[in-house]
Design an enzyme around this catalytic site. Structure first.
Site, PDB file in Angstrom:
ATOM      1  CB  SER A 135       6.168   4.069   0.238  1.00 57.08           C
ATOM      2  OG  SER A 135       5.184   3.301  -0.403  1.00 57.08           O
ATOM      3  CB  SER A 173      -0.899  -0.009   1.236  1.00 52.76           C
ATOM      4  OG  SER A 173      -1.879   1.002   1.126  1.00 52.76           O
ATOM      5  CD  GLU A 174      -0.542   3.676  -3.635  1.00 54.57           C
ATOM      6  OE1 GLU A 174      -0.593   2.454  -3.418  1.00 54.57           O
ATOM      7  OE2 GLU A 174      -1.363   4.287  -4.353  1.00 54.57           O
ATOM      8  CG  ASN A 175      -1.105   4.242   2.778  1.00 54.60           C
ATOM      9  OD1 ASN A 175      -1.110   3.235   2.061  1.00 54.60           O
ATOM     10  ND2 ASN A 175      -1.748   4.290   3.908  1.00 54.60           N
TER      11      ASN A 175
END
Lengths: 234, 207
Positions: free
Chosen positions: B87, B45-47
């Site tokens: 990330s 999850s790119e957060n």
């Protein structure tokens, strides 16, 4: 040297000014410096530019500063959750600079590391690349993106010690470390300040060298999209 | 007959291999997680998370634990957390094996448009431009045609691009198309769909 301040308003004294560029941590409403944003609203500072991944919602986060027209410009990757933002943007009251999310994070990190620019493949061949220097490395095209050197950083962490060492919790870390690094002054609001020695030195997420002022307070920590599964499924 | 959303997601899941680190977009791509079976897949999850788990049970929601769609989620035994610069470092650095994304338009050269319709409300590209520029393989999952019945698989995209020559594979309700050097190749037809039907529904060059 004491870094602990009694309130968000006190921590902002002497470092907040009209027209400044503020880097703010948070992703959506997760890990946003909600107490400092509220205090900036109460101080009425004007013409602010925010480098922040999102712009909050109408009544929480940066959204509360849009309502009072304190924001001149946003540098963000996604602003879809905020009706007042859209109204001001479409009427020309608010400037908006879209950055790809990773480019925004790296622009902050780079500035914090003293790197004024870097090349990235992100956005090549899109509107993002227009007007930017293009350069080939090993047969691939990259564009030049510049660091964001902010006047002030405002971030939210889970815990701090009195020297400013920070620990974040789960995905609330997000943009907070890069945002903290890129400002001349960084103020961190946390849920708990502990005495030095109470945090494991091997598990500090952001060293206190980046953090100049700390406040402790109660956080609402609003959830933007509450999604659950049924227990029967398991 | 053509594939429904779940069948498209199940077909996309076949593209994933054991041990892969993968980023799933919002919409049909999210459903892909339901079809990975026994394969050891780690979702990013790119957060700022690797090892994304399912939605929490009611009462277990944690405001500090959300996915890139801002939905509450859970962690797994393998989970790690990190900041946004790290990330996107792993995304830009090619460490994520594949991204599965939705699209408005895809061209026969692999150009992707999925973030902006001029004249309509623009919300932003989020992490989509970084993902398509950085990950190993970009797989698009979308309906073959729009609500007016017009092909979304085009010679040239008409909408502003998310990335140029970035798409590797297109999975639609009609079948699977691979982006080749001279045009698209039909790899597979959905049950009851013929290659001629795919050609008829496609504006792009199919070789």
């Amino acid at each position: 040297m004491n870094k602990i301040y009694g309130s968000a308003a006190e921590a902002l004294d002497g470092v907040l000014a009209d027209g400044m560029l503020i880097a703010a941590g948070g992703f959506g409403l997760c890990g946003i410096p909600e107490l400092l944003l509220q205090a900036i609203k109460e101080k009425g500072t004007k013409n602010l530019t925010f480098a922040s991944n999102n712009a909050g919602v109408d009544d929480f986060g940066i959204g509360i500063l849009l309502q009072t027209k304190q924001v001149k410009k946003m540098i963000s990757s996604y602003v879809g959750e905020n009706a007042e933002f859209m109204r001001q943007y479409l009427s020309g009251e608010l400037e908006l600079e879209f950055n790809p999310q990773g480019t925004l994070a790296e622009r902050m990190r780079a500035a914090g590391c003293g790197i004024p620019g870097f090349y990235t493949k992100t956005g090549v061949g899109t509107v993002i690349a227009e007007g930017k220097e293009h350069k080939e490395f090993n047969g691939e095209t990259y564009i030049l993106e510049e660091g964001i050197f902010a006047d002030l950083s405002i971030v939210k962490a889970w815990k701090a010690d009195d020297t400013g060492n920070l620990v974040f919790r789960k995905t609330a870390r997000n943009f907070n470390p890069p945002a903290a690094m890129c400002g001349k002054v960084c103020i961190a609001e946390v849920e708990e300040i502990v005495p030095r020695g109470q945090l494991d030195p091997d598990n500090i997420h952001l060293p206190g060298i980046y953090v100049h002022r700390i406040i402790q307070g109660d956080h609402e920590k609003r959830i933007e999209q509450r999604t659950v599964r049924q227990r029967e499924e398991a | 007959m053509a594939w429904d959303r779940n069948q498209m997601a199940a077909r996309a899941a076949q593209e994933l291999e054991d041990g892969m680190y993968v980023n799933l977009g919002i919409g049909i791509p999210t459903l892909v997680a339901n079809y990975v079976g026994d394969k050891d897949i780690t979702l990013q999850s790119e957060n700022g998370m690797l090892g994304m788990g399912p939605f929490p049970f009611e009462g277990d929601e944690d405001p500090d634990l959300i996915n890139a769609g801002k939905q509450t989620i859970t962690e797994l035994a393998r989970t790690s957390y990190f900041d946004s610069a790290t990330s996107f470092g792993m995304i830009r650095g090619g460490k994520i094996a594949a991204a599965i994304l939705g699209a408005m338009e895809v061209s026969e050269k692999g150009d992707l448009a999925n973030w902006m319709i001029p004249g309509k409300l623009v919300k932003g590209m989020g992490g989509a431009m970084d993902l398509v520029a950085g990950v190993g393989r970009v797989i698009v999952v979308m309906d073959h045609t729009n609500k007016h019945g017009e092909s979304k698989v085009l010679k040239e995209c008409t909408l502003p691009l998310t990335g140029k020559a970035v798409v590797d594979l297109i999975i639609t309700n009609l079948g699977v198309l691979e982006v080749g050097h001279k045009g698209l190749h039909i790899l597979e037809c959905a049950e009851g769909v013929t290659p001629d039907e795919i050609r008829a529904a496609t504006e792009a060059t199919i070789v």
